[in-house]
Write an enzyme that holds these catalytic residues in place. Structure first.
Site, PDB file in Angstrom:
ATOM      1  N   ASP A  67       0.846  -1.196   0.000  1.00  0.00           N
ATOM      2  CA  ASP A  67       0.000   0.000   0.000  1.00  0.00           C
ATOM      3  C   ASP A  67       0.882   1.247   0.000  1.00  0.00           C
ATOM      4  O   ASP A  67       2.101   1.165   0.191  1.00  0.00           O
ATOM      5  CB  ASP A  67      -0.999   0.006   1.179  1.00  0.00           C
ATOM      6  CG  ASP A  67      -0.337  -0.241   2.530  1.00  0.00           C
ATOM      7  OD1 ASP A  67       0.920  -0.225   2.615  1.00  0.00           O
ATOM      8  OD2 ASP A  67      -1.065  -0.445   3.513  1.00  0.00           O
ATOM      9  N   GLU A 136      -9.987  -1.049   3.571  1.00  0.00           N
ATOM     10  CA  GLU A 136     -10.767  -0.606   4.722  1.00  0.00           C
ATOM     11  C   GLU A 136     -12.070  -1.414   4.826  1.00  0.00           C
ATOM     12  O   GLU A 136     -12.457  -2.099   3.868  1.00  0.00           O
ATOM     13  CB  GLU A 136     -11.092   0.887   4.553  1.00  0.00           C
ATOM     14  CG  GLU A 136      -9.857   1.791   4.512  1.00  0.00           C
ATOM     15  CD  GLU A 136      -9.231   2.034   5.887  1.00  0.00           C
ATOM     16  OE1 GLU A 136      -9.230   1.113   6.732  1.00  0.00           O
ATOM     17  OE2 GLU A 136      -8.732   3.141   6.119  1.00  0.00           O
TER      18      GLU A 136
END
Ligand code: PGA
Length: 245
Positions: A67, A136
């Site tokens: 990420d 998320e």
């Protein structure tokens, strides 16, 4: 999914390092993914020490970013690729040619993974809201690499790295849960009492997108390596025990 419980953080890091060594000795050209954050720092120390002592050869391995924050200059001190470079990639001598990030776009990183023959070993940390990378809550289990809005919980937890909420970028790029799920081996590292509650939710509740890491329950090639502190209130198991799901 298998669960490995180690007595403490040091033993946990050594055990995960042994998985990395085993991976590289059976396939030197492995494609590896490492997380940033505090959890893997002890693992990085073990890997760097082994590299210096010539006990592991990273000379043919490729590294794919898990990420990254969006809209940061590469030189920004908050860049996650910069963090990984400082803590692991530079000390073990990995050039840019074997490090693959999000700078060429989401389609490009998926194509790079395919061109390299797929991910061999993905190591992950666990977010306080159950995120994996920047996947998320709400992320689809078949999601691919993409840009995502960070949740307030992730902004708060990331503020511990940079000093204040305002210093945390609001968006990030991440490999998707579906991208990660195709890896040949997956290891989630979890340490400390602060992670006990979210770890319990990840392992005990039915897999659901509200807890992204619960997707690991569906993956036979996934292992959770945890220390006793992170399971103290979550599971009634002994150190070094193994559980399968
Ligand atoms: P930590 O972060 O290792 O600093 O706890 C994990 C994460 O948020 O993914």
């Amino acid at each position: 999914m298998k669960l490995q419980i180690k007595p403490d953080y040091e033993t946990l890091c050594s055990a995960v390092a042994d998985e990395v060594f085993a991976q590289l000795s059976c396939k030197p050209v492995s494609v590896l993914v490492f997380p940033t954050g505090n959890t893997p720092l002890g693992l990085f120390k073990v890997l760097v020490t082994a590299h210096i002592a010539n006990r592991v050869d990273f000379g043919q391995a490729h590294f794919v970013m898990l990420d990254e924050y969006a809209d940061l200059e590469a030189s920004d001190h908050r860049s996650l690729s910069g963090w990984l470079r400082r803590e692991l990639l530079d000390p073990i001598g990995i050039g840019q040619d074997r490090c693959h990030g999000f700078e060429w776009g989401m389609k490009a990183i998926e194509e790079t993974i395919a061109r390299l023959g797929g991910l061999d070993l993905v190591i992950l940390g666990l977010g306080p809201n159950g995120h994996l990378g920047f996947n998320e809550p709400g992320s689809a289990f078949n999601s691919r690499a993409r840009l995502i809005d960070l949740t307030p919980a992730s902004i708060r937890s990331n503020s511990a790295y940079w000093g204040a909420d305002d210093l945390v970028p609001r968006q990030g790029y991440t490999l998707g849960l579906g991208t990660i799920a195709k890896a040949r081996s997956i290891i989630l590292m979890v340490s400390g009492a602060g992670k006990a509650s979210i770890l319990r939710n990840c392992t005990a509740q039915k897999p659901h997108t509200s807890i992204p890491a619960s997707c690991l329950q569906l993956l036979p090639q996934a292992k959770i390596y945890t220390d006793v502190a992170a399971v103290s209130n979550a599971l009634s198991t002994q150190p070094d025990s193994q559980q399968s799901k």
